[in-house]
Design a protein around this motif. Structure first.
Motif, PDB file in Angstrom:
ATOM      1  N   GLU A  32       0.956  -1.369   0.033  1.00 39.96           N
ATOM      2  CA  GLU A  32       0.022  -0.097   0.030  1.00 39.96           C
ATOM      3  C   GLU A  32       0.870   1.136  -0.049  1.00 39.96           C
ATOM      4  O   GLU A  32       0.426   2.307  -0.074  1.00 39.96           O
ATOM      5  N   HIS A  33       2.207   1.172   0.138  1.00 40.00           N
ATOM      6  CA  HIS A  33       3.173   2.173  -0.084  1.00 40.00           C
ATOM      7  C   HIS A  33       2.746   3.330   1.184  1.00 40.00           C
ATOM      8  O   HIS A  33       2.802   4.329   1.088  1.00 40.00           O
ATOM      9  N   VAL A  34       2.704   2.673   2.301  1.00 41.67           N
ATOM     10  CA  VAL A  34       2.694   3.403   3.525  1.00 41.67           C
ATOM     11  C   VAL A  34       3.514   2.783   4.613  1.00 41.67           C
ATOM     12  O   VAL A  34       4.111   1.835   4.479  1.00 41.67           O
ATOM     13  N   PRO A  35       4.074   3.890   5.568  1.00 44.28           N
ATOM     14  CA  PRO A  35       4.963   3.283   6.621  1.00 44.28           C
ATOM     15  C   PRO A  35       4.221   2.201   7.445  1.00 44.28           C
ATOM     16  O   PRO A  35       2.908   2.089   7.776  1.00 44.28           O
ATOM     17  N   GLY A  36       5.118   1.411   8.083  1.00 45.55           N
ATOM     18  CA  GLY A  36       4.391   0.322   8.796  1.00 45.55           C
ATOM     19  C   GLY A  36       3.405   0.802  10.066  1.00 45.55           C
ATOM     20  O   GLY A  36       2.768   0.308  10.640  1.00 45.55           O
ATOM     21  N   ARG A  37       4.140   2.239  10.551  1.00 46.96           N
ATOM     22  CA  ARG A  37       3.369   2.518  11.846  1.00 46.96           C
ATOM     23  C   ARG A  37       1.921   2.999  11.442  1.00 46.96           C
ATOM     24  O   ARG A  37       1.160   3.471  12.493  1.00 46.96           O
TER      25      ARG A  37
END
Length: 153
Positions: A32-37
């Motif tokens: 999804e191209h988002v940071p794991g946080r």
């Protein structure tokens, strides 16, 4: 009731995305191209006989000792896959959304998630994800906030 019907019934604003199969929250973050946080990983525990859904960032792990203290429980254990299949019959194994209300359990959200404006999580399958504002997630899940997550080293 499935997740989308539940969210629609509450009037929650969200986006559904379809993606290649992912089996972990960290893989979902990458696809999804988002940071794991910003990806919520649900982990179900049994605390003194009660099921509790813990919601924490994909790049975190549960500190069971801290969770036990936060819940003021004498016994806390992570629930295994056979029990999860029974708890979430409408979901693929390991793809339950972090909304305990849907399944009659309390949701406990790690305080580290409060720093982000948008969150993403699996929507019951390994190919579908939901993204929404943290405020909308909190409205839908009605989580209690606690400190039990630790960054994965």
């Amino acid at each position: 009731m499935n997740l989308q019907s539940f969210l629609d019934g509450l009037g929650v604003s969200y986006r559904v995305s379809h993606h290649p199969t992912t089996y972990t929250a960290q893989m979902l973050a990458e696809i999804e191209h988002v940071p794991g946080r910003k990806v919520i990983k649900p982990v179900v525990v049994r605390a003194d006989g009660e099921f509790v859904m813990c919601a924490l960032p994909a790049c975190y792990r549960i500190d069971l000792g801290e969770l036990k203290d936060q819940l003021q429980a004498s016994e806390v254990r992570i629930v295994g896959e056979p029990e999860l299949t029974e708890l979430f019959p409408d979901c693929e194994p390991g793809a339950a959304p972090p909304v305990g209300r849907l399944y009659g359990m309390t949701t406990l959200m790690d305080e580290s998630l409060t720093a982000d404006d948008r969150v993403t999580f699996q929507a019951g399958t390994h190919q579908d994800a939901v993204t929404m504002s943290l405020a909308e997630y909190r409205r839908a899940a009605q989580p209690e906030i606690a400190h039990f997550g630790r960054p994965v080293a």
